[in-house]
Write an enzyme that holds these catalytic residues in place. Structure first.
Site, PDB file in Angstrom:
ATOM      1  N   ARG A 242       0.860  -1.185   0.000  1.00 22.30           N
ATOM      2  CA  ARG A 242       0.000   0.000   0.000  1.00 22.30           C
ATOM      3  C   ARG A 242       0.898   1.237   0.000  1.00 22.30           C
ATOM      4  NH1 ARG A 242      -3.606  -2.699  -1.510  1.00 22.30           N
ATOM      5  NH2 ARG A 242      -5.579  -3.176  -0.493  1.00 22.30           N
ATOM      6  N   GLU A 271      -2.813   7.981  -3.962  1.00 21.11           N
ATOM      7  CA  GLU A 271      -3.444   7.432  -5.172  1.00 21.11           C
ATOM      8  C   GLU A 271      -4.773   8.104  -5.474  1.00 21.11           C
ATOM      9  OE1 GLU A 271      -3.869   3.129  -5.575  1.00 21.11           O
ATOM     10  OE2 GLU A 271      -1.929   2.912  -4.626  1.00 21.11           O
ATOM     11  N   HIS A 289      -1.307   0.430  -9.698  1.00 17.46           N
ATOM     12  CA  HIS A 289      -2.011  -0.482  -8.783  1.00 17.46           C
ATOM     13  C   HIS A 289      -2.687  -1.642  -9.542  1.00 17.46           C
ATOM     14  CE1 HIS A 289      -3.860  -0.544  -4.491  1.00 17.46           C
ATOM     15  NE2 HIS A 289      -3.665  -1.765  -4.936  1.00 17.46           N
TER      16      HIS A 289
HETATM   17  P1  NAD Z   1      -0.746 -11.322   4.911  1.00 19.40           P
HETATM   18  O1  NAD Z   1      -1.635 -10.890   6.032  1.00 19.40           O
HETATM   19  O2  NAD Z   1      -0.700 -12.760   4.546  1.00 19.40           O
HETATM   20  O3  NAD Z   1       0.762 -10.831   5.212  1.00 19.40           O
HETATM   21  C1  NAD Z   1       1.112  -9.646   5.846  1.00 19.40           C
HETATM   22  C2  NAD Z   1       2.361  -9.909   6.694  1.00 19.40           C
HETATM   23  O4  NAD Z   1       2.842  -8.662   7.197  1.00 19.40           O
HETATM   24  C3  NAD Z   1       2.065 -10.812   7.922  1.00 19.40           C
HETATM   25  O5  NAD Z   1       3.003 -11.874   7.965  1.00 19.40           O
HETATM   26  C4  NAD Z   1       2.255  -9.866   9.115  1.00 19.40           C
HETATM   27  O6  NAD Z   1       2.728 -10.532  10.282  1.00 19.40           O
HETATM   28  C5  NAD Z   1       3.290  -8.894   8.539  1.00 19.40           C
HETATM   29  N1  NAD Z   1       3.396  -7.621   9.244  1.00 19.40           N
HETATM   30  C6  NAD Z   1       2.413  -6.883   9.832  1.00 19.40           C
HETATM   31  N2  NAD Z   1       2.934  -5.761  10.375  1.00 19.40           N
HETATM   32  C7  NAD Z   1       4.260  -5.788  10.132  1.00 19.40           C
HETATM   33  C8  NAD Z   1       5.333  -4.909  10.427  1.00 19.40           C
HETATM   34  N3  NAD Z   1       5.151  -3.760  11.105  1.00 19.40           N
HETATM   35  N4  NAD Z   1       6.572  -5.238  10.010  1.00 19.40           N
HETATM   36  C9  NAD Z   1       6.803  -6.387   9.345  1.00 19.40           C
HETATM   37  N5  NAD Z   1       5.809  -7.261   9.032  1.00 19.40           N
HETATM   38  C10 NAD Z   1       4.559  -6.961   9.402  1.00 19.40           C
HETATM   39  O7  NAD Z   1      -1.190 -10.437   3.683  1.00 19.40           O
HETATM   40  P2  NAD Z   1      -0.916 -10.707   2.122  1.00 19.40           P
HETATM   41  O8  NAD Z   1      -2.059 -11.472   1.542  1.00 19.40           O
HETATM   42  O9  NAD Z   1       0.463 -11.215   1.944  1.00 19.40           O
HETATM   43  O10 NAD Z   1      -1.034  -9.206   1.556  1.00 19.40           O
HETATM   44  C11 NAD Z   1      -0.143  -8.202   2.026  1.00 19.40           C
HETATM   45  C12 NAD Z   1      -0.617  -6.826   1.610  1.00 19.40           C
HETATM   46  O11 NAD Z   1      -0.435  -6.665   0.223  1.00 19.40           O
HETATM   47  C13 NAD Z   1      -2.126  -6.578   1.818  1.00 19.40           C
HETATM   48  O12 NAD Z   1      -2.403  -6.123   3.131  1.00 19.40           O
HETATM   49  C14 NAD Z   1      -2.459  -5.543   0.780  1.00 19.40           C
HETATM   50  O13 NAD Z   1      -2.455  -4.255   1.335  1.00 19.40           O
HETATM   51  C15 NAD Z   1      -1.319  -5.665  -0.241  1.00 19.40           C
HETATM   52  N6  NAD Z   1      -1.817  -6.064  -1.568  1.00 19.40           N
HETATM   53  C16 NAD Z   1      -1.636  -5.236  -2.634  1.00 19.40           C
HETATM   54  C17 NAD Z   1      -2.076  -5.606  -3.885  1.00 19.40           C
HETATM   55  C18 NAD Z   1      -1.886  -4.732  -5.093  1.00 19.40           C
HETATM   56  O14 NAD Z   1      -2.714  -4.755  -5.991  1.00 19.40           O
HETATM   57  N7  NAD Z   1      -0.796  -3.990  -5.191  1.00 19.40           N
HETATM   58  C19 NAD Z   1      -2.753  -6.822  -4.064  1.00 19.40           C
HETATM   59  C20 NAD Z   1      -2.920  -7.650  -2.964  1.00 19.40           C
HETATM   60  C21 NAD Z   1      -2.447  -7.268  -1.706  1.00 19.40           C
END
Ligand code: NAD
Length: 323
Positions: A242, A271, A289
């Site tokens: 994000r 964005e 995005h």
């Molecule tokens: P997920 O919940 O499986 O993984 C997130 C990880 O981040 C977890 O392991 C969590 O413990 C860790 N985390 C939380 N806070 C943290 C911190 N301060 N420091 C280090 N690690 C931390 O989620 P996911 O399915 O892997 O998705 C991750 C993110 O990707 C989503 O939250 C979303 O915002 C983003 N995303 C973006 C797109 C895009 O189109 N660009 C698409 C899908 C997801």
């Protein structure tokens, strides 16, 4: 008859699942190529039992109130749910769901595409050639950086972060370091990866840093000027999580001053606006995005969001309830 408000058009497969159940589905067609306006959200949610929302829609307490007392569920068409005021939803007894897992491979592929593109200067080379500047093969023409055997730092080893690590280790024999609130010993064993408890201790060792954390108060501006300054001068930043997780003004500044070598970004702090200074730099790759934007994945996201609503309407717990 149950009513579902879909804030912006989504793939037909999801709409079909809802209509097949006999629900009335109202789609905000006006917002095909733009975010829904607050007025459209406030109006569309009235008298509805479910809202199927897109990450560009801010579903705050005021919008939720407009859907009460009928509204039961907000089904987000995304894995991230930072567009929804979760506390307000909890207080009002509303269910919130997301679409985890179905987009993991696609986002990991896009992350890798960005990483390869910035390391091998693909966009820059494409612009160069199209501008008619390619006159002869040259020993030092558009030199890039190898990824093989380099060190990748993953910030947030969840679903997407782990999948990016898999490509890095299995495909490019990269060394993987990762920072996450909790270590994952099984992952370490399988991929020879190393847990680094503090982000500041990991960054100085990485040739590539890829961000995969959710947007939370604690991750806002996680990557800031001080952190860029402890990265290698030759390092690249990739962000497909994000936008507000990266201080975009600070990033533009350090890229301009060559504090780090480059960045590849799919998400932006404000964005759809992008800090103008970033757009002027050659050592930046920008995609709007689209990390989950494949036909297959968008269809799966639409089906999953619709199934969450169906489960809730039929009195069962939706499988992707955000807690
Ligand atoms: P997920 O919940 O499986 O993984 C997130 C990880 O981040 C977890 O392991 C969590 O413990 C860790 N985390 C939380 N806070 C943290 C911190 N301060 N420091 C280090 N690690 C931390 O989620 P996911 O399915 O892997 O998705 C991750 C993110 O990707 C989503 O939250 C979303 O915002 C983003 N995303 C973006 C797109 C895009 O189109 N660009 C698409 C899908 C997801």
């Amino acid at each position: 008859m149950s009513r579902v408000f879909v804030t912006r058009p989504i793939p037909e497969i999801g709409i079909g699942l809802l209509r097949a159940k006999g629900y009335e589905v109202v789609i905000n067609d006006k917002a095909e190529n733009r975010a829904a306006t607050k007025e459209e959200l406030l109006e569309g949610i009235k008298g509805t039992d479910a809202v199927l929302s897109i990450l560009t829609d801010k579903i705050d307490g005021e919008v939720m109130d407009a859907g009460l007392p009928t509204l039961k569920i907000i089904a987000n068409y995304a894995v991230g749910f930072d567009n929804i005021d979760l506390d307000a939803a909890k207080k009002k007894g509303l269910m919130v769901t997301n679409t985890p897992g179905v987009l993991t491979n696609t986002v990991a592929e896009h992350t890798f595409a960005l990483m390869l593109a910035i390391a091998h200067r693909i966009s820059e080379a494409d612009r160069f050639a199209r501008a008619g500047r390619y006159k002869a093969w040259g020993p030092s023409l558009l030199l890039g950086t190898d990824m093989s055997s380099k060190t990748l730092g993953i910030v947030g080893l969840g679903r997407i972060g782990s999948r990016v690590a898999l490509h890095a280790v299995k495909g490019f024999e990269m060394k993987v370091l990762y920072n996450d609130p909790k270590p994952n010993p099984d992952f370490e064993k399988e991929f020879g990866a190393q847990f680094v408890e503090k982000l500041d201790d990991m960054l100085p060792h990485c040739d590539f840093v890829s961000i995969h954390v959710p947007l939370l108060d604690s991750t806002h501006h996680l990557m800031n000027e001080a952190r860029f300054k402890i990265m290698k001068k030759t390092a690249y930043l990739v962000n497909t999580s994000r936008g507000p997780i990266v201080d975009e003004k600070a990033l533009a500044k350090v890229l301009k001053e060559q504090v780090i070598r480059g960045a590849a970004l799919d998400v932006f702090e404000f964005e759809p606006d992008i800090v103008p200074e970033l757009k002027d730099l050659d050592n930046v790759i920008i995609t709007p995005h689209i990390a989950s934007a494949t036909e297959e994945t968008r269809n799966k996201m639409a089906s999953m969001a619709a199934e969450n609503i169906i489960e809730a309407f039929e009195g069962r717990t939706p499988p992707n309830l955000v807690k």
